[in-house]
Scaffold this motif. Structure first.
Motif, PDB file in Angstrom:
ATOM      1  N   TYR A 189      68.992  71.327  45.351  1.00  0.00           N
ATOM      2  CA  TYR A 189      68.912  70.342  46.433  1.00  0.00           C
ATOM      3  C   TYR A 189      69.805  69.187  46.017  1.00  0.00           C
ATOM      4  O   TYR A 189      69.339  68.218  45.413  1.00  0.00           O
ATOM      5  CB  TYR A 189      67.488  69.862  46.644  1.00  0.00           C
ATOM      6  N   GLY A 190      71.085  69.330  46.281  1.00  0.00           N
ATOM      7  CA  GLY A 190      72.039  68.307  45.884  1.00  0.00           C
ATOM      8  C   GLY A 190      72.000  68.092  44.393  1.00  0.00           C
ATOM      9  O   GLY A 190      71.951  69.038  43.620  1.00  0.00           O
ATOM     10  N   ARG A 191      72.025  66.813  43.991  1.00  0.00           N
ATOM     11  CA  ARG A 191      71.943  66.464  42.570  1.00  0.00           C
ATOM     12  C   ARG A 191      70.569  65.934  42.199  1.00  0.00           C
ATOM     13  O   ARG A 191      70.401  65.310  41.157  1.00  0.00           O
ATOM     14  CB  ARG A 191      73.001  65.416  42.248  1.00  0.00           C
ATOM     15  N   GLN A 192      69.594  66.171  43.075  1.00  0.00           N
ATOM     16  CA  GLN A 192      68.270  65.602  42.861  1.00  0.00           C
ATOM     17  C   GLN A 192      67.193  66.605  42.487  1.00  0.00           C
ATOM     18  O   GLN A 192      66.163  66.228  41.950  1.00  0.00           O
ATOM     19  CB  GLN A 192      67.825  64.847  44.109  1.00  0.00           C
ATOM     20  N   ALA A 193      67.410  67.884  42.785  1.00  0.00           N
ATOM     21  CA  ALA A 193      66.366  68.873  42.494  1.00  0.00           C
ATOM     22  C   ALA A 193      66.975  70.247  42.273  1.00  0.00           C
ATOM     23  O   ALA A 193      68.026  70.574  42.827  1.00  0.00           O
ATOM     24  CB  ALA A 193      65.345  68.930  43.632  1.00  0.00           C
ATOM     25  N   ALA A 194      66.286  71.027  41.454  1.00  0.00           N
ATOM     26  CA  ALA A 194      66.686  72.402  41.177  1.00  0.00           C
ATOM     27  C   ALA A 194      65.434  73.263  41.110  1.00  0.00           C
ATOM     28  O   ALA A 194      64.370  72.801  40.687  1.00  0.00           O
ATOM     29  CB  ALA A 194      67.445  72.478  39.852  1.00  0.00           C
TER      30      ALA A 194
END
Length: 163
Positions: free
Chosen positions: A42-47
């Motif tokens: 999720y973008g650079r905020q979640a994996a």
């Protein structure tokens, strides 16, 4: 009087979702060191990461925690996430990988029902890596209750699984 509810025996804990301070640093631990595969970002905020193609076993996010310090050790919260390996040899393999990477362990125990390796992730979240002995090998007390204990893990015996 209401009947006591008992959760179905087939119930499993599906995933853990952790607040982390640095997503890439956490990915280096869970993906690159432990070997989980990223299923989605999720973008650079979640994996979201998995073993074997499940949608996710571990979620990592910085939504409320980017750049934050670890939670205090002496406070309420998650004690550790336990990751169950299918065989003793699999546990030996990840232990060997951790040793080769010189990643610090916080403990290694034989619990009778299982053997476990303990470490912390980069945000100081506890992680237990373990395998369960076959149920027929579990130790029991005379009254039929489980005889779980904590003894030092025989590291050499575990690593001999790799020979």
């Amino acid at each position: 009087m209401e009947e006591k509810y008992i959760i179905p025996a087939q119930t499993h804990i599906g995933h853990v979702h952790l607040k982390v301070s640095d997503l890439e640093r956490s990915l280096q631990f869970y993906r690159d060191l432990l070997g989980f595969e990223v299923t989605t970002m999720y973008g650079r905020q979640a994996a979201f990461l998995s073993a074997g193609g499940y949608h996710h076993h571990i979620g990592l996010n910085t939504w409320l925690s980017k750049g934050a310090p670890p939670a205090p050790a002496h406070s309420a919260g998650l004690y550790h996430t336990a990751i169950l390996y299918p065989t003793r040899k699999n546990l030996a393999s990840i232990l060997n990988r951790l040793i080769a990477a010189q990643y610090p362990l916080t403990g290694a125990s034989d619990h009778g029902v299982s053997e476990a390796i303990y470490l912390n992730d980069p945000d100081n979240n506890g992680v237990e890596l373990y395998w369960d002995r076959p149920k027929e090998e579990w130790p029991y007390h005379e009254d039929g209750s489980l005889n779980m204990y904590t003894k030092a893990l025989d590291i050499d015996s575990l690593l001999s699984e790799l020979n």
